[in-house]
Design an enzyme around this catalytic site. Structure first.
Site, mmCIF file in Angstrom:
data_model
loop_
_atom_site.group_PDB
_atom_site.id
_atom_site.type_symbol
_atom_site.label_atom_id
_atom_site.label_comp_id
_atom_site.label_asym_id
_atom_site.label_seq_id
_atom_site.Cartn_x
_atom_site.Cartn_y
_atom_site.Cartn_z
ATOM 1 N N CYS A 130 0.802 -1.226 0.000
ATOM 2 C CA CYS A 130 0.000 0.000 0.000
ATOM 3 C C CYS A 130 0.836 1.278 0.000
ATOM 4 C CB CYS A 130 -0.937 -0.012 1.201
ATOM 5 S SG CYS A 130 -0.150 -0.557 2.717
ATOM 6 N N HIS A 243 -2.741 6.428 4.667
ATOM 7 C CA HIS A 243 -1.305 6.519 4.948
ATOM 8 C C HIS A 243 -0.768 7.877 4.503
ATOM 9 C CE1 HIS A 243 -1.290 2.386 5.904
ATOM 10 N NE2 HIS A 243 -0.608 1.883 4.895
#
Ligand code: A2P
Length: 338
Positions: A130, A243
């Site tokens: 990711c 994130h």
């Protein structure tokens, strides 16, 4: 590949699996038949897809009969276990786990960067880590213009990277601490509520974590730059699902913040958030549920005497660009959508 396609989601009840389902619907992916697969614990659970209800079935080796595309997000061991059954049945496996990412012959694809690699598969296409996928979307257009030479990354990674259980743990620990109770640590390496820790995945012989080395090795593979110099520190922070990353970038050629903004303003999958005077910069709260990666805090690296260095800050939804969206975009490449 024929469109519409028969699609299966393996791990459909997980944090990423649910987003895969929502993303297929939201982007109007051409689905002929949809199978939702999970463990026996989830059999009979129902999910809405457009105006139908689809029941979850148990994942078994027979699950892939008639399936064209299987999106996997049930962990690396499940991917390893079902790879053969899936590809023998003629389905293309788009795998969100780390099981096959670095295997020769398995394309590792971020469609904004290397969509054409998706067609070189032998039955399996890997969806990147990711943090890596989110970073590649922002850095690739700058590299294309000014040739990236070296990158130092520090990450601020959300609980969602550890799946639904880790997200639940962040919420539960936060409640418990506020109620004056001890935080129970069951899923993550440390207490995450009111804390952060530089420990994602296991430590390796070189003292980096596996997560940090995924960033190094996967970026090199995706960008076709086996010699690219990268160092990375990955940190888990008490954020639910997007994130963020602080990136120090060194280029072969001079690049100014103004040039970088101009390049990024036109880049696919990127939105600029770079107006600090008005308190506009990337934040995980804003990136949450967004498809695009937010990029801002673009500065000339003040530690250098030349104009070859930039600092940038990015935020991207871990469950979407970091996982489900990227996987669905790979499927879109296969069926010739967009
Ligand atoms: P289930 O919900 O039935 O346990 P997350 O990463 O959010 O924890 O989600 C993991 C996903 O992978 C869930 O859909 C989970 O299903 C599924 N899963 C985990 N282990 C298996 C297994 N052995 N067989 C099939 N599905 C599995």
């Amino acid at each position: 590949m024929l469109s519409p396609a028969n699609v299966a989601i393996a791990g459909a009840t997980g944090a990423v699996g649910i987003e895969m389902l929502l993303t297929l619907e939201k982007r109007n992916f051409p689905v002929k038949n949809l199978k939702l697969l999970a463990s026996s614990r989830s059999v009979g659970k129902k999910f809405k897809f457009h105006d139908t209800e689809v029941s979850v079935e148990e994942l078994t080796p027979e699950s892939f009969k008639g399936v064209d595309i299987a999106l996997f997000s049930a962990g690396a061991s499940v991917s390893r276990e079902y790879r053969k059954a899936c590809t023998d049945a003629g389905a293309v496996m788009i795998d969100n786990s780390s099981a096959f990412r670095m295997e020769d012959g398995v394309p590792l694809v971020v469609p904004e960067v290397n969509a054409e690699d998706a067609f070189k598969h032998n039955g399996v296409i890997a969806n990147p880590n990711c943090t890596t996928a989110i970073m590649c979307v922002a850095v690739w257009p700058l590299h294309r213009a000014k040739k990236l030479k070296r990158m130092v990354a520090s990450t601020y990674q959300a609980a969602s990277g550890g799946g639904q259980k880790a997200m639940n743990e962040l919420i539960q620990q936060t409640r418990d601490v506020l109620d004056g109770k001890p935080a129970q640590v069951n899923v993550m390496a440390q207490q995450i509520a009111f804390n952060l820790f530089p420990h994602i995945d296991v430590f390796l012989d070189n003292d980096y974590t596996k997560e940090e080395m995924k960033m190094v090795n996967e970026t090199r593979k995706i960008m076709h730059m086996p010699e690219l110099k990268i160092s990375c520190t990955c940190v888990r922070v008490p954020v639910l699902r997007a994130h963020s990353e602080s990136l120090n970038l060194e280029f072969e050629e001079d690049i100014t913040p103004a040039e970088a903004r101009e390049i990024l303003a036109k880049a696919p999958g990127v939105q600029l958030r770079d107006d600090p005077a008005n308190k506009i910069y990337p934040m995980p709260m804003e990136a949450t549920t967004m498809y695009d990666v937010l990029v801002g805090r673009i500065r000339q690296d003040v530690s250098r005497t030349d104009k070859k260095g930039l600092d940038i800050f990015i935020s991207g939804d871990q469950l979407l660009k970091g996982a489900a969206l990227n996987a669905v975009q790979i499927a879109e490449v296969l069926v010739g959508k967009n």
